[in-house]
Design a protein around this motif. Structure first.
Motif, PDB file in Angstrom:
ATOM      1  N   GLY A 147       0.812  -1.215   0.000  1.00 13.36           N
ATOM      2  CA  GLY A 147       0.000   0.000   0.000  1.00 13.36           C
ATOM      3  C   GLY A 147       0.846   1.266   0.000  1.00 13.36           C
ATOM      4  O   GLY A 147       2.076   1.234   0.157  1.00 13.36           O
ATOM      5  N   ASP A 148       0.171   2.411  -0.163  1.00 16.96           N
ATOM      6  CA  ASP A 148       0.883   3.695  -0.228  1.00 16.96           C
ATOM      7  C   ASP A 148       1.706   3.946   1.027  1.00 16.96           C
ATOM      8  O   ASP A 148       2.786   4.522   0.973  1.00 16.96           O
ATOM      9  N   SER A 149       1.187   3.537   2.185  1.00 15.67           N
ATOM     10  CA  SER A 149       1.909   3.698   3.446  1.00 15.67           C
ATOM     11  C   SER A 149       2.327   2.350   4.020  1.00 15.67           C
ATOM     12  O   SER A 149       2.471   2.184   5.236  1.00 15.67           O
ATOM     13  N   GLY A 150       2.517   1.379   3.123  1.00 16.19           N
ATOM     14  CA  GLY A 150       2.823   0.031   3.559  1.00 16.19           C
ATOM     15  C   GLY A 150       4.288  -0.198   3.860  1.00 16.19           C
ATOM     16  O   GLY A 150       5.113   0.729   3.873  1.00 16.19           O
ATOM     17  N   LEU A 151       4.608  -1.469   4.091  1.00 16.77           N
ATOM     18  CA  LEU A 151       5.964  -1.854   4.495  1.00 16.77           C
ATOM     19  C   LEU A 151       7.001  -1.508   3.431  1.00 16.77           C
ATOM     20  O   LEU A 151       8.070  -0.975   3.742  1.00 16.77           O
ATOM     21  N   ILE A 152       6.695  -1.803   2.170  1.00 15.31           N
ATOM     22  CA  ILE A 152       7.675  -1.568   1.104  1.00 15.31           C
ATOM     23  C   ILE A 152       7.999  -0.082   0.985  1.00 15.31           C
ATOM     24  O   ILE A 152       9.181   0.307   0.943  1.00 15.31           O
ATOM     25  N   ASN A 153       6.974   0.767   0.952  1.00 19.16           N
ATOM     26  CA  ASN A 153       7.214   2.205   0.835  1.00 19.16           C
ATOM     27  C   ASN A 153       7.877   2.770   2.087  1.00 19.16           C
ATOM     28  O   ASN A 153       8.660   3.724   2.007  1.00 19.16           O
ATOM     29  N   GLY A 154       7.586   2.188   3.236  1.00 13.64           N
ATOM     30  CA  GLY A 154       8.264   2.611   4.458  1.00 13.64           C
ATOM     31  C   GLY A 154       9.759   2.347   4.385  1.00 13.64           C
ATOM     32  O   GLY A 154      10.581   3.192   4.780  1.00 13.64           O
ATOM     33  N   ASN A 158      12.936   5.123   4.173  1.00 10.95           N
ATOM     34  CA  ASN A 158      14.033   5.076   5.141  1.00 10.95           C
ATOM     35  C   ASN A 158      15.401   5.112   4.475  1.00 10.95           C
ATOM     36  O   ASN A 158      16.381   5.569   5.089  1.00 10.95           O
ATOM     37  N   ILE A 159      15.478   4.646   3.238  1.00 12.12           N
ATOM     38  CA  ILE A 159      16.765   4.685   2.540  1.00 12.12           C
ATOM     39  C   ILE A 159      16.832   5.841   1.542  1.00 12.12           C
ATOM     40  O   ILE A 159      17.718   5.881   0.697  1.00 12.12           O
ATOM     41  N   GLY A 160      15.868   6.778   1.650  1.00 12.90           N
ATOM     42  CA  GLY A 160      15.915   7.991   0.850  1.00 12.90           C
ATOM     43  C   GLY A 160      15.382   7.875  -0.564  1.00 12.90           C
ATOM     44  O   GLY A 160      15.672   8.728  -1.406  1.00 12.90           O
ATOM     45  N   MET A 161      14.594   6.830  -0.847  1.00  7.52           N
ATOM     46  CA  MET A 161      14.033   6.654  -2.195  1.00  7.52           C
ATOM     47  C   MET A 161      12.575   7.084  -2.207  1.00  7.52           C
ATOM     48  O   MET A 161      11.898   7.116  -1.176  1.00  7.52           O
ATOM     49  N   ASP A 162      12.099   7.451  -3.405  1.00  6.43           N
ATOM     50  CA  ASP A 162      10.704   7.851  -3.559  1.00  6.43           C
ATOM     51  C   ASP A 162       9.791   6.636  -3.429  1.00  6.43           C
ATOM     52  O   ASP A 162      10.143   5.532  -3.870  1.00  6.43           O
ATOM     53  N   PRO A 163       8.627   6.818  -2.851  1.00 10.58           N
ATOM     54  CA  PRO A 163       7.694   5.686  -2.716  1.00 10.58           C
ATOM     55  C   PRO A 163       7.141   5.246  -4.070  1.00 10.58           C
ATOM     56  O   PRO A 163       7.091   6.032  -5.024  1.00 10.58           O
ATOM     57  N   ILE A 164       6.761   3.996  -4.147  1.00 11.70           N
ATOM     58  CA  ILE A 164       6.139   3.442  -5.353  1.00 11.70           C
ATOM     59  C   ILE A 164       4.671   3.182  -5.034  1.00 11.70           C
ATOM     60  O   ILE A 164       4.348   2.418  -4.125  1.00 11.70           O
ATOM     61  N   TYR A 165       3.791   3.820  -5.783  1.00 10.86           N
ATOM     62  CA  TYR A 165       2.351   3.654  -5.545  1.00 10.86           C
ATOM     63  C   TYR A 165       1.852   2.479  -6.385  1.00 10.86           C
ATOM     64  O   TYR A 165       1.367   2.647  -7.503  1.00 10.86           O
ATOM     65  N   PHE A 166       2.002   1.296  -5.825  1.00 12.65           N
ATOM     66  CA  PHE A 166       1.741   0.070  -6.575  1.00 12.65           C
ATOM     67  C   PHE A 166       0.306  -0.016  -7.091  1.00 12.65           C
ATOM     68  O   PHE A 166       0.069  -0.449  -8.223  1.00 12.65           O
ATOM     69  N   PHE A 167      -0.639   0.398  -6.267  1.00 19.48           N
ATOM     70  CA  PHE A 167      -2.043   0.201  -6.622  1.00 19.48           C
ATOM     71  C   PHE A 167      -2.656   1.398  -7.353  1.00 19.48           C
ATOM     72  O   PHE A 167      -3.876   1.484  -7.479  1.00 19.48           O
TER      73      PHE A 167
END
Length: 315
Positions: A147-154, A158-167
Motif C-alpha cells: 500500500g501507499d503507506s505500507g511496508l515496502i514504501n516505508g 528510510n533509505i531515501g528513495m521515492d515511494p512506489i504507488y503500486f495500486f
C-alpha cells in the motif's frame, strides 16, 4: 430325474458364494464413493447445467428468466470492451504467474531435496503459504505490504528513495498479484520433490564419471526426468491461475482498479453476477472461460508428446 452329486452341489454353492461376495464388493465400493458421487452431482454437474441454461436467458435473480438465445454471447464478443480487457489481464497474469511459481517451486524443491535433519520442517514452512495464500487475511496483508503507506514504501523512504504507488498503476498493481501467486508455490514444490526423489542416483553417478558439471546434469538428467511432473504442474497451475479471484477482489475492493488493470476474468464474472445482477450474462462469461481453459488444456496434451519423456515412451 437326475440328482446332483456332492461335488456338483459343492461347486454350485461355491459359485453362489463367489457371486454373493462380488455383489457385496460391488455395493460396498459404491457405498464408499457415494459421498464423492453425490457431491460431484450436486455441486458440480447440477450447477453447471443450471449455468448453461441461464447463459441463454436474461435473468436478474429478481424476475422470471427470459429466453434470449445467443444474445448474451453476441454482446460479450462484439459489444463488451470490458470482456476483452478482463481476458487480456487474465492472460498476462497466467503467462507471468505460472512460470514464476513453477520456477520457484522447482528451485526450492531441489534445495530441500538435499539430506538434512530439518528437511521435514522446511517442507512444512514452505508449504504453509499455499494453505493460507488464497485466504482473505493474506490478501489484506499483501495490500498493506504494498500500500501507499505500507511496508515496502516505508523501507524505501528510510533509505531515501521515492515511494512506489503500486495500486495506482495498472502494471505494478498486477505485478503485486503475480508476486502473491509466486509466493504460493508449496503444492507444486511437494510434487516436484517427490519427482526428484524418484530419479535414480545411478544417472548422476554415471554423469559424474563422464565429467558432467552440475549444470549439465540438471539439463540432461533432472529436467528430462521431471517432464511428466512439470506437465502435471503446468496444467494444474494454469487452470488454477485462470480461476484466481480472492486476491484481486480483496486488494482492489472488487473494482479491478486502477483502470481495470487487475480485472481478472473471475472478478469480472462476479461483477456481472452480483453487482450488475446479470446472472445470465455472467453464466455466458463463465462458459466462455470453461471453453478457453479446455482448449488450452487440449493444446498442452497435444504438444506434450514432443517434450514430455517417460520410461514407457522411451522403452
Amino acid at each position: 430325474m437326475k440328482t446332483m452329486t456332492k461335488e456338483q452341489e459343492s461347486g454350485l454353492m461355491g459359485k453362489f458364494r463367489r457371486l454373493s461376495t462380488e455383489k457385496q464388493d460391488f455395493f460396498s465400493g459404491y457405498l464408499f464413493i457415494s459421498p464423492f458421487i453425490l457431491g460431484f452431482l450436486l455441486f458440480i454437474v447440477v450447477p453447471m447445467g443450471i449455468s448453461l441454461f441461464m447463459s441463454f436467458h436474461n435473468y436478474d435473480m429478481l424476475t422470471e428468466a427470459e429466453y434470449i438465445g445467443f444474445d448474451n454471447f453476441s454482446k460479450i464478443f462484439f459489444d463488451d470492451p470490458k470482456f476483452k480487457q478482463a481476458l487480456m489481464v487474465t492472460f498476462k497474469y497466467v503467462i507471468s504467474a505460472v512460470p514464476l511459481r513453477l520456477v520457484i517451486a522447482l528451485a526450492v524443491a531441489m534445495l530441500i531435496n538435499r539430506p538434512s535433519k530439518l528437511s521435514g520442517l522446511y517442507r512444512v514452512l514452505f508449504y504453509i503459504p499455499s494453505i493460507i495464500g488464497g485466504s482473505v487475511a493474506v490478501s489484506i496483508m499483501w495490500r498493506n505490504i504494498f500500500g501507499d503507506s505500507g511496508l515496502i514504501n516505508g523501507l524505501l523512504e528510510n533509505i531515501g528513495m521515492d515511494p512506489i504507488y503500486f495500486f495506482k498503476n495498472p502494471g505494478t498493481a498486477l505485478f503485486t498479484l503475480i508476486l502473491l501467486a509466486g509466493w504460493q508455490f508449496g503444492s507444486s514444490m511437494l510434487i516436484f520433490l517427490s519427482g526428484l526423489k524418484n530419479i535414480p542416483n545411478d544417472y548422476y553417478e554415471a554423469a559424474q564419471i563422464d565429467g558432467a558439471s552440475k549444470l549439465r546434469q540438471f539439463f540432461s538428467i533432472t529436467l528430462p526426468c521431471l517432464t511428466p511432473i512439470i506437465f502435471f504442474n503446468l496444467v494444474m497451475q494454469t487452470i488454477q491461475s485462470f480461476l484466481t479471484f480472492t486476491p484481486a477482489f480483496v486488494i482492489t475492493n472488487g473494482t479491478g482498479s486502477p483502470r481495470n488493470g487487475t480485472l481478472v476474468y473471475s472478478l469480472y464474472v462476479y461483477q456481472k453476477a452480483f453487482a450488475d445482477f446479470k446472472m445470465g450474462y455472467a453464466s455466458a462469461l463463465a462458459w466462455i472461460l470453461i471453453v478457453i481453459i479446455a482448449v488450452i488444456t487440449m493444446i498442452f496434451f497435444a504438444t506434450s508428446k514432443y517434450w514430455v519423456f517417460s520410461e514407457s515412451k522411451e522403452g
